[in-house]
Design an enzyme around this catalytic site. Structure first.
Site, PDB file in Angstrom:
ATOM      1  N   ARG A 101       0.813  -1.215   0.000  1.00 27.98           N
ATOM      2  CA  ARG A 101       0.000   0.000   0.000  1.00 27.98           C
ATOM      3  C   ARG A 101       0.846   1.264   0.000  1.00 27.98           C
ATOM      4  O   ARG A 101       0.569   2.209  -0.749  1.00 27.98           O
ATOM      5  CB  ARG A 101      -0.940  -0.008   1.204  1.00 27.98           C
ATOM      6  CG  ARG A 101      -1.947   1.149   1.257  1.00 27.98           C
ATOM      7  CD  ARG A 101      -2.996   1.014   0.173  1.00 27.98           C
ATOM      8  NE  ARG A 101      -2.633   1.670  -1.083  1.00 27.98           N
ATOM      9  CZ  ARG A 101      -3.097   1.303  -2.261  1.00 27.98           C
ATOM     10  NH1 ARG A 101      -3.884   0.248  -2.370  1.00 27.98           N
ATOM     11  NH2 ARG A 101      -2.750   1.946  -3.350  1.00 27.98           N
ATOM     12  N   LYS A 136       2.305  24.738  -2.921  1.00 32.29           N
ATOM     13  CA  LYS A 136       1.025  24.155  -2.513  1.00 32.29           C
ATOM     14  C   LYS A 136       1.097  22.636  -2.660  1.00 32.29           C
ATOM     15  O   LYS A 136       0.497  22.030  -3.541  1.00 32.29           O
ATOM     16  CB  LYS A 136      -0.117  24.748  -3.335  1.00 32.29           C
ATOM     17  CG  LYS A 136      -0.322  26.239  -3.072  1.00 32.29           C
ATOM     18  CD  LYS A 136      -1.418  26.825  -3.949  1.00 32.29           C
ATOM     19  CE  LYS A 136      -1.577  28.316  -3.669  1.00 32.29           C
ATOM     20  NZ  LYS A 136      -2.592  28.942  -4.548  1.00 32.29           N
ATOM     21  N   LYS A 168       5.268  38.528  -1.423  1.00 29.85           N
ATOM     22  CA  LYS A 168       3.859  38.405  -1.726  1.00 29.85           C
ATOM     23  C   LYS A 168       3.077  39.554  -1.084  1.00 29.85           C
ATOM     24  O   LYS A 168       3.670  40.411  -0.422  1.00 29.85           O
ATOM     25  CB  LYS A 168       3.347  37.040  -1.255  1.00 29.85           C
ATOM     26  CG  LYS A 168       4.056  35.880  -1.975  1.00 29.85           C
ATOM     27  CD  LYS A 168       3.644  34.539  -1.438  1.00 29.85           C
ATOM     28  CE  LYS A 168       2.241  34.152  -1.861  1.00 29.85           C
ATOM     29  NZ  LYS A 168       2.149  33.898  -3.312  1.00 29.85           N
ATOM     30  N   GLU A 198       5.301  39.762  -6.168  1.00 32.36           N
ATOM     31  CA  GLU A 198       3.947  39.466  -6.624  1.00 32.36           C
ATOM     32  C   GLU A 198       3.159  40.778  -6.694  1.00 32.36           C
ATOM     33  O   GLU A 198       3.109  41.526  -5.710  1.00 32.36           O
ATOM     34  CB  GLU A 198       3.280  38.508  -5.632  1.00 32.36           C
ATOM     35  CG  GLU A 198       1.841  38.182  -5.948  1.00 32.36           C
ATOM     36  CD  GLU A 198       1.206  37.354  -4.847  1.00 32.36           C
ATOM     37  OE1 GLU A 198       1.285  36.110  -4.921  1.00 32.36           O
ATOM     38  OE2 GLU A 198       0.655  37.956  -3.899  1.00 32.36           O
ATOM     39  N   ASP A 219      -0.288  38.397 -10.632  1.00 30.22           N
ATOM     40  CA  ASP A 219      -1.172  37.496  -9.899  1.00 30.22           C
ATOM     41  C   ASP A 219      -2.636  37.887 -10.059  1.00 30.22           C
ATOM     42  O   ASP A 219      -3.025  39.020  -9.760  1.00 30.22           O
ATOM     43  CB  ASP A 219      -0.799  37.514  -8.416  1.00 30.22           C
ATOM     44  CG  ASP A 219      -1.563  36.486  -7.615  1.00 30.22           C
ATOM     45  OD1 ASP A 219      -1.573  35.312  -8.032  1.00 30.22           O
ATOM     46  OD2 ASP A 219      -2.153  36.851  -6.583  1.00 30.22           O
TER      47      ASP A 219
END
Length: 283
Positions: A101, A136, A168, A198, A219
């Site tokens: 598995r 992410k 950011k 960004e 963005d």
């Protein structure tokens, strides 16, 4: 992945996955297999796609028993077909059953990412734009998932927060402005590090260019705004498009001429590739 990468960065993660699945013993396997018996099982693809993670798949079994033999008939990055025999695993049947598995979880997840990445990268073919992943990723799976992106024909953005400067919206908010954020980054970061900013508006684009940003990430802008932003930048910085980019909507970006398009969907939304270990028998 080479042996050094396995030993230093991957083995402890695989062992943790095995410990999660076998906290004390594999009760079912131990109930039906009282002693070591050599067996063989086939690795079969049940869906068309791109394979990735074969070294990890093999490593799972070899960490359980170094004498396990894995024979592979394909390599990472290869296109595979439904029903294709991709390899065989030979060893103690208890190891084959207990490792199955975890080994398949890695292989299915990584192959799913490689398959999805390949399908998106094909849409950028000939454009000169590179397809990037993001941070992410699934916790404790980043090294596997970013490797799978490369196997699928994509490229890696920064690996982690220590890997590069990316200012950011909240960094800019903390600094007070784009100009302040870039200035502070230049003062703090080693000169060999590029500084990416960004931006969400054309005013921020102008400020980032004037501040000397190396890369400007556009963005969540409209296609028209991105085209105007690229005109403003005029080659004075590298350009990246980002913001909910998927296979279904990336076509609107291909003609812009940006250097990079980043997509979190490569890792957070790719379905697994269906792969099985079948036909276990004693040898």
């Amino acid at each position: 992945m080479n042996k050094i990468t396995m030993d230093l960065q991957v083995d402890h993660l695989i062992l943790e996955a095995l410990r999660e699945d076998i906290s004390s013993e594999d009760v079912t396997t131990n109930a039906v297999m009282k002693e070591a018996v050599t067996g063989e099982v086939e690795l079969i693809c049940k869906q068309d796609g791109v394979i990735a993670g074969l070294d990890v798949f093999e490593r799972v079994f070899r960490l359980l028993d170094a004498n396990t033999k894995v024979e592979l008939y394909c390599k990472d990055g290869d296109q595979v077909k439904n029903g294709e025999l991709m390899g065989k695993v030979v060893g103690d049947i208890r190891v084959l059953l207990s490792g199955e598995r975890v080994a398949l979880n890695y292989l299915q997840r990584m192959s799913g990412i490689a398959t999805y990445t390949r399908s998106v990268a094909e849409l950028l073919k000939g454009s000169g734009t590179k397809l990037l992943d993001t941070r992410k990723t699934t916790p404790n799976m980043r090294i596997f998932e970013k490797y799978a992106v490369r196997a699928g024909g994509g490229y890696n953005h920064r690996y982690n927060l220590s890997d590069g400067v990316l200012l950011k919206d909240n960094h800019i908010g903390a600094a007070g402005s784009v100009a302040n954020a870039v200035r502070m980054a230049k003062e703090y970061a080693p000169f060999v590090r590029k500084i990416e900013v960004e931006v969400e508006t054309l005013e921020m684009v102008k400020e980032a260019v004037d501040a000397g940003a190396d890369i400007i990430m556009l963005d969540n802008m409209s296609t028209e705004e991105m085209a105007e932003a690229i005109r403003i930048i005029d080659g004075r910085a590298e350009t990246e498009c980002s913001g909910n980019v998927t296979k279904e909507n990336i076509a609107r970006l291909t003609s812009l001429g940006v250097d990079y398009i980043s997509s979190g969907a490569l890792t957070h939304s790719a379905p697994i590739l269906d792969i099985s270990l079948k036909n276990l028998h004693v040898v």
